[in-house]
Design a protein around this motif. Sequence first.
Motif, short mmCIF file in Angstrom:
data_model
loop_
_atom_site.label_atom_id
_atom_site.label_comp_id
_atom_site.label_asym_id
_atom_site.label_seq_id
_atom_site.Cartn_x
_atom_site.Cartn_y
_atom_site.Cartn_z
N ALA A 142 0.83 -1.21 0.00
CA ALA A 142 0.00 0.00 0.00
C ALA A 142 0.86 1.26 0.00
N ALA A 143 1.98 1.23 0.72
CA ALA A 143 2.87 2.39 0.77
C ALA A 143 3.45 2.70 -0.60
N VAL A 144 3.92 1.67 -1.28
CA VAL A 144 4.49 1.87 -2.63
C VAL A 144 3.44 2.48 -3.55
N ALA A 145 2.22 1.93 -3.50
CA ALA A 145 1.15 2.42 -4.38
C ALA A 145 0.78 3.86 -4.07
N LEU A 146 0.62 4.19 -2.79
CA LEU A 146 0.18 5.53 -2.42
C LEU A 146 1.25 6.59 -2.68
N VAL A 147 2.49 6.29 -2.34
CA VAL A 147 3.56 7.27 -2.61
C VAL A 147 3.68 7.51 -4.12
N ALA A 148 3.55 6.46 -4.92
CA ALA A 148 3.60 6.62 -6.37
C ALA A 148 2.46 7.50 -6.86
N VAL A 149 1.26 7.34 -6.30
CA VAL A 149 0.11 8.16 -6.70
C VAL A 149 0.33 9.61 -6.30
N VAL A 150 0.87 9.84 -5.09
CA VAL A 150 1.14 11.22 -4.65
C VAL A 150 2.05 11.93 -5.65
N HIS A 151 3.12 11.27 -6.05
CA HIS A 151 4.06 11.90 -6.99
C HIS A 151 3.47 12.01 -8.40
N ALA A 152 2.68 11.01 -8.80
CA ALA A 152 2.06 11.05 -10.13
C ALA A 152 1.09 12.22 -10.26
N LEU A 153 0.47 12.59 -9.16
CA LEU A 153 -0.48 13.71 -9.17
C LEU A 153 0.20 15.06 -8.92
N GLY A 154 1.52 15.06 -8.89
CA GLY A 154 2.26 16.31 -8.71
C GLY A 154 2.44 16.73 -7.28
N GLY A 155 2.10 15.86 -6.34
CA GLY A 155 2.28 16.19 -4.94
C GLY A 155 3.66 15.81 -4.44
N ARG A 156 3.88 16.01 -3.16
CA ARG A 156 5.15 15.62 -2.56
C ARG A 156 4.91 15.29 -1.09
N MET A 157 5.74 14.40 -0.60
CA MET A 157 5.64 14.03 0.80
C MET A 157 6.24 15.15 1.66
N PRO A 158 5.69 15.38 2.86
CA PRO A 158 6.18 16.48 3.71
C PRO A 158 7.59 16.22 4.19
N ARG A 159 8.28 17.32 4.55
CA ARG A 159 9.63 17.23 5.10
C ARG A 159 9.67 17.59 6.58
N ASP A 160 8.56 18.03 7.10
CA ASP A 160 8.47 18.44 8.50
C ASP A 160 8.55 17.20 9.41
N LEU A 161 9.55 17.16 10.30
CA LEU A 161 9.72 16.02 11.18
C LEU A 161 8.54 15.86 12.14
N ARG A 162 7.88 16.96 12.49
CA ARG A 162 6.71 16.90 13.35
C ARG A 162 5.59 16.12 12.68
N VAL A 163 5.41 16.32 11.40
CA VAL A 163 4.38 15.59 10.65
C VAL A 163 4.74 14.11 10.57
N TRP A 164 6.02 13.82 10.31
CA TRP A 164 6.44 12.42 10.22
C TRP A 164 6.34 11.72 11.57
N GLY A 165 6.55 12.46 12.65
CA GLY A 165 6.35 11.89 13.97
C GLY A 165 4.91 11.49 14.18
N ALA A 166 3.99 12.34 13.71
CA ALA A 166 2.56 12.02 13.80
C ALA A 166 2.21 10.83 12.92
N PHE A 167 2.82 10.76 11.73
CA PHE A 167 2.62 9.59 10.85
C PHE A 167 3.06 8.31 11.56
N LEU A 168 4.19 8.38 12.26
CA LEU A 168 4.74 7.20 12.95
C LEU A 168 3.78 6.70 14.03
#
Length: 314
Positions: A43-69
Amino acid sequence: MGASEWFLLLALSVLWGGAFFFGKVAVGELPPLTVVLGRVSLAAVALVAVVHALGGRMPRDLRVWGAFLVMGAINNVIPFSLIFWGQTQIASGLASILNATTPLFAVVFAHVLTRDERMTPARLVGVAVGIGGVVAMIGPQALDGLGTDVLAQAACLGASAVYALAGIYGRRFKAMGVPPLVIAAGQVTCSSVLMLPLVLLVDRPWTLAMPSPAAWGALVGLALACTALAYVIFFRVLATAGATNLLLVTFLIPVSAILLGTLVLGERLEPRHFVGMALIALGLAAIDGRLPAALRSLAGWGAGARATGGQGEE
């Protein structure tokens, strides 16, 4: 909730209804932790690929990634592992009934942990009626194993409690301004990172036999439909309808599964199915606030009519 939220909730119930079937097939050949890793990593591979295909980007904020974790741990790693392990010991019907207790935990946790999703008598009654509808629909025989395999049942109940906490914790992403697609991608990516060392240490997947095509198909279904697509819908509904309303999906999952069996597999609806659907509808209306509002309106109309009639007699 509005019509769009109810439509998305129904779609989510169809996707997650399939997860119990796919999960039962997968754990027949693979250890539960390996199934969880396969589900979230694909699911991660598919979703990250879709994010980039739609012109988006994953966040760089460590606070957001902490919440993701944290979200990945309490919304994927812990509950998935508990449910898949539980399904190795108990039937899927009993597992889905235990899963239907999620809104009950959500009502209690939301009352304690939030300011805007307070517990009301109508919500508690609605949860009880909804759980009764699930039991009626699946059939009381699904409760035959209740009391045996206590650890497996406790695992499924624990998963329901953790799911409820995840629904409340996930509300913070709206304030962070993170889109639902990116939240879903970040959550399952962190889930994969958490699961990988566990699977390598416990399951040692290189020692396992090659899964059959059916098991691979179940993993793909779990990953793409029941996880990737489902979590995009999950976070969108969470942002607009709140945790308590979102987790009503656990009442709708049995309805979706039975209707799909009728429409696709030609299975017959029995009287208990209609009774269960009616009880679930009443429970949903009570929790959503529509039923109490309708009763208050009816009571007000009756009182007004009596007062008008009394004045006419005078």
